[in-house]
Design an enzyme around this catalytic site. Structure first.
Site, short mmCIF file in Angstrom:
data_model
loop_
_atom_site.label_atom_id
_atom_site.label_comp_id
_atom_site.label_asym_id
_atom_site.label_seq_id
_atom_site.Cartn_x
_atom_site.Cartn_y
_atom_site.Cartn_z
N ARG A 114 0.80 -1.24 0.00
CA ARG A 114 0.00 0.00 0.00
C ARG A 114 0.83 1.28 0.00
NH1 ARG A 114 -2.69 -3.96 2.52
NH2 ARG A 114 -4.89 -4.18 1.95
N HIS A 157 -0.84 -2.58 -4.52
CA HIS A 157 -0.29 -3.47 -5.55
C HIS A 157 -0.27 -2.85 -6.95
CE1 HIS A 157 0.01 -6.35 -2.45
NE2 HIS A 157 -1.15 -6.95 -2.57
N HIS A 217 2.72 -12.77 -5.67
CA HIS A 217 1.60 -12.89 -4.74
C HIS A 217 1.02 -14.31 -4.71
CE1 HIS A 217 -1.72 -11.46 -2.32
NE2 HIS A 217 -1.23 -10.23 -2.36
N GLU A 219 5.08 -12.55 0.84
CA GLU A 219 5.49 -11.61 -0.22
C GLU A 219 6.77 -10.90 0.21
OE1 GLU A 219 1.79 -9.19 -0.83
OE2 GLU A 219 1.04 -10.80 0.42
C1 BGC Z 1 -2.36 -7.47 1.27
C2 BGC Z 1 -3.76 -7.77 1.71
C3 BGC Z 1 -4.63 -7.92 0.50
C4 BGC Z 1 -4.04 -9.03 -0.35
C5 BGC Z 1 -4.81 -9.24 -1.62
C6 BGC Z 1 -1.88 -8.60 0.43
O1 BGC Z 1 -0.59 -8.34 -0.01
O2 BGC Z 1 -1.52 -7.25 2.37
O3 BGC Z 1 -4.28 -6.78 2.55
O4 BGC Z 1 -5.94 -8.20 0.82
O5 BGC Z 1 -2.73 -8.71 -0.68
O6 BGC Z 1 -5.00 -8.08 -2.28
#
Ligand code: BGC
Length: 402
Positions: free
Chosen positions: A136, A161, A235, A366
């Site tokens: 974020r 992301h 991811h 991640e």
């Molecule tokens: C984030 C989560 C998110 C997920 C899917 C993760 O990297 O920390 O908050 O919901 O990604 O978007």
């Protein structure tokens, strides 16, 4: 002049001895991998490892582009499938303690699964390459060299992301390769100046390599023509008991991290690096994911500050799944790791083979720089400048413990 560049890290004085102890296994990583490799090799006499990765159609994207699924195979019969849509790792077949192969990745059978309205609405980013900035950025903006950049916001008030169309939703140029290290897939993408609000034309190359010691190595490289923040990751959602277990709460996790980044209600770091000792965030010794998850509102979705970040490749996580006996060891040169326990999965997505993905059906590890680093001057630097080459390597290595 092009020079090699490693984004800033936080140095923390922890010995490698402590790190080994933290991994909590009485076997070395090499021992566990050798056992897995040997049993898998016995079952895979048909495997042709000298060949290039295979490719097949993965269907058409919603705008009609034909995309491919590439499958990398190693000497032990381990297979990794990756599509050039979003660079998504769609499946990873690795042996369990009896040498039986199983898929340890959540995902879909074709590209339409990754583009369905339900998938896009819930936004779980299954298996995808994430960029230009993973995690974020507060209020979708940052200031660099005196100029404020406004990004596409896609997560409440924040950017997550990469924005609305991150690297997970674009078609990459793919080149299958083979070397002494194993079969690889090279993916390239040009993220244009202004894309999702980010400055500079960013040339990104990601190479997935499946090595003969059962590791999936991900090698990220990038150059830019204007200074830009960058934070690249993958991811993948793992379930080492590949769907035989409904959730991942029984997996035992070790994170060699004495601190984590505390977040506010919108999951933006407050800037505090808080010690994990005495909290449910303490994974310096192995703990089942489910053991203390109820004490963490919403579940784990945090960035851990890796202890040995100053060393080039350091341990980032160790996972053991007792039913299958599978282990996974994560190493990286990044200073942090987001451990996310699939808290937002709610059973609306049906994946490969009709599997329903409910809450905690998979977990993500991640490797990354810390969230919101562009707005946090005390966090390790994430700005890539023209003339520098960004390079980062993370590896996910599989074995078994009997
Ligand atoms: C984030 C989560 C998110 C997920 C899917 C993760 O990297 O920390 O908050 O919901 O990604 O978007």
């Amino acid at each position: 002049m092009i020079k090699s560049f490693r984004l800033g890290t936080l140095a923390v004085p922890v010995t490698s001895l402590l790190l080994l102890a933290a991994c909590g296994s009485n076997k070395t990583a090499d021992q566990t991998t050798t056992e897995a490799g040997a049993s898998a090799a016995a079952d895979s006499t048909q495997t042709n490892t000298s060949a290039m990765p295979t490719s097949a159609s993965f269907g058409k994207t919603t705008d009609g582009t034909e995309v491919q699924l590439f499958t990398l195979t190693n000497a032990n019969g381990v297979k990794a499938s990756i599509t050039n849509f979003g660079g998504i790792l769609t499946s990873l077949m690795v042996p369990d303690k009896d040498g039986k192969m199983g898929d340890v990745i959540l995902g879909f059978d074709n590209v339409s699964g990754y583009q369905s309205p339900e998938f896009l609405k819930s936004g779980p980013y299954f298996g995808a390459l994430i960029g230009r900035y993973g995690n974020r950025i507060k209020d979708g903006k940052f200031t660099l060299d005196g100029k404020t950049y406004n990004l596409a916001k896609n997560n409440g008030p924040n950017t997550l992301h990469g924005g609305k169309v991150g690297f997970d939703k674009v078609v990459w140029t793919a080149e299958p390769m083979s070397s002494a290290d194993g079969q690889s897939l090279k993916l390239t993408y040009l993220s244009k100046d202004g894309e999702e609000g980010y400055p500079g034309n960013l040339n990104v190359t990601v190479v997935y390599t499946l090595t003969n010691d059962n590791a999936l190595r991900i090698d990220y490289t990038a150059t830019t023509d204007k200074a830009t923040p960058i934070n690249l990751t993958n991811h993948a959602y793992f379930n080492l008991n590949h769907g035989a277990g409904k959730d991942i709460l029984g997996h035992e996790v070790t994170l060699p991290a004495d601190r984590y980044t505390v977040v506010d209600a919108t999951l933006i770091p407050t800037g505090e690096l808080r010690p994990v000792k005495g909290t449910p965030f303490d994974f310096t010794t192995p703990h089942a994911i489910g053991e203390r998850i109820a004490q963490v509102p919403g579940g784990y979705d945090h960035n851990w500050v890796l202890n040995n970040a100053a060393t080039p490749q350091h341990a980032a996580a160790m996972v053991y799944e007792p039913v299958s006996g599978r282990t996974m060891e994560v190493t990286t040169d990044e200073p942090g790791i987001q451990f996310y326990t699939g808290n937002f999965l709610d059973g609306t997505l049906k994946g490969k083979g009709g599997t329903v993905y409910g809450k905690n059906a998979g977990f993500c590890l991640e490797t990354q720089h810390f969230p919101d680093s562009p707005n946090q001057p005390k966090f390790p630097n994430t700005v890539l400048k023209p003339g520098e080459t960004f390079h980062s390597v993370s590896s996910y290595k599989f074995g078994v413990r009997k």
